[in-house]
Design an enzyme around this catalytic site. Sequence first.
Site, short mmCIF file in Angstrom:
data_model
loop_
_atom_site.label_atom_id
_atom_site.label_comp_id
_atom_site.label_asym_id
_atom_site.label_seq_id
_atom_site.Cartn_x
_atom_site.Cartn_y
_atom_site.Cartn_z
N CYS A 188 0.14 49.57 21.66
CA CYS A 188 -1.28 49.48 21.33
C CYS A 188 -2.02 50.58 22.07
CB CYS A 188 -1.83 48.11 21.72
SG CYS A 188 -3.62 47.99 21.46
N CYS A 224 -2.08 43.46 17.93
CA CYS A 224 -1.62 43.56 19.31
C CYS A 224 -1.65 42.18 19.97
CB CYS A 224 -2.52 44.53 20.08
SG CYS A 224 -2.26 44.50 21.87
N HIS A 231 11.75 60.23 23.44
CA HIS A 231 10.89 60.24 22.25
C HIS A 231 10.52 58.83 21.80
CE1 HIS A 231 12.39 64.57 21.25
NE2 HIS A 231 11.43 64.56 22.14
N ASP A 253 16.61 55.13 18.09
CA ASP A 253 17.32 53.90 17.75
C ASP A 253 17.75 53.18 19.04
OD1 ASP A 253 20.18 54.57 18.57
OD2 ASP A 253 19.76 56.24 17.21
N GLN A 302 17.16 61.64 22.90
CA GLN A 302 16.03 61.94 22.02
C GLN A 302 15.98 60.92 20.89
OE1 GLN A 302 17.68 66.11 21.45
NE2 GLN A 302 15.52 66.60 21.53
N ASN A 303 17.01 60.09 20.78
CA ASN A 303 17.11 59.15 19.67
C ASN A 303 16.18 57.96 19.88
OD1 ASN A 303 19.04 60.84 18.66
ND2 ASN A 303 20.77 59.61 19.34
N ASN A 310 29.25 68.75 19.76
CA ASN A 310 28.45 68.86 18.55
C ASN A 310 29.39 68.92 17.37
OD1 ASN A 310 25.76 68.70 19.21
ND2 ASN A 310 25.42 70.91 19.32
N LEU A 311 28.86 68.65 16.19
CA LEU A 311 29.68 68.72 14.98
C LEU A 311 30.20 70.13 14.78
CD1 LEU A 311 30.67 66.97 12.68
CD2 LEU A 311 28.56 67.52 11.44
ZN LIG Z 1 -3.92 45.98 22.57
#
Ligand SMILES: [Zn+2]
Length: 252
Positions: free
Chosen positions: A115, A136, A107, A92, A89-90, A202-203
């Site tokens: 564009c 663009c 995501h 980066d 989902q990141n 998880n944390l």
């Molecule tokens: Zn374009």
Amino acid sequence: MPHERHLVVFSGAGLSADSGIATFRGSDGLWENHRIDEVCNYLTWERHRDSVHRFYNARRVALAEVQPHAMHRLLASWQSRFKTTLITQNIDDLLERAGASDVLHVHGVLTRMRCEACETVWDIGTTAWDPSMDCCPACGSKDKVKPDVVFFNEPAPLYEPMWEVLGSLRRDDVLVVIGTDGAVVPIGGIAEQLKCRKVLNNLEPVAPENFVRGMVAPRQFDRTLYKPAAKAAGELDEIVTAWMAAWSGSGL
Ligand SMILES: [Zn+2]
């Protein structure tokens, strides 16, 4: 044909938090006095174009200051050892910078622009986008260029291949969930239905008062590692390596 064991990793913000990726979301839910919803809402982004770009420019430029950590490198290394699909989902690019390829960024990706006029997508690295000058490269549009990131109210076309991959997991396959509570993509509810081996990093557990349907819970997983992702890499590698090497019986 025998089933080739499949390793699927689903990751969220907790994976990159250990690299120092800031959420930019204050405790008041505001960013520079804008509601977060205003700077990443597909229905209204063109009205707030300047603040949208300032918000994402700040995040994109900040990416240049952070580095992947041991868990990013571990996930990348699994790609050369196992049949592996990395879903994140990141937005980066830390998995790519750790050596991973073909990551399913459900995501979108912060380092790319898109564009809306001609659907061209291109990479701008960790540079800022100037909405008054930049355009663009394919059609020259300025107004229709947005970060290639899925906004609120925007369709997420990669959810379909994501559901397909998750739905294909069988008993001897392995699902690794890292750094997400399951609030956006209900990975806890999905894990609960899957028959494969499952491990969660998880944390900390989701607090009972915050738990809603679809979130992750210890009972959905065979193993749980509650610690920062960067510190869980060694232990997680042992678990996954053992599962991927285990005798598979009938393979069903
Ligand atoms: Zn374009």
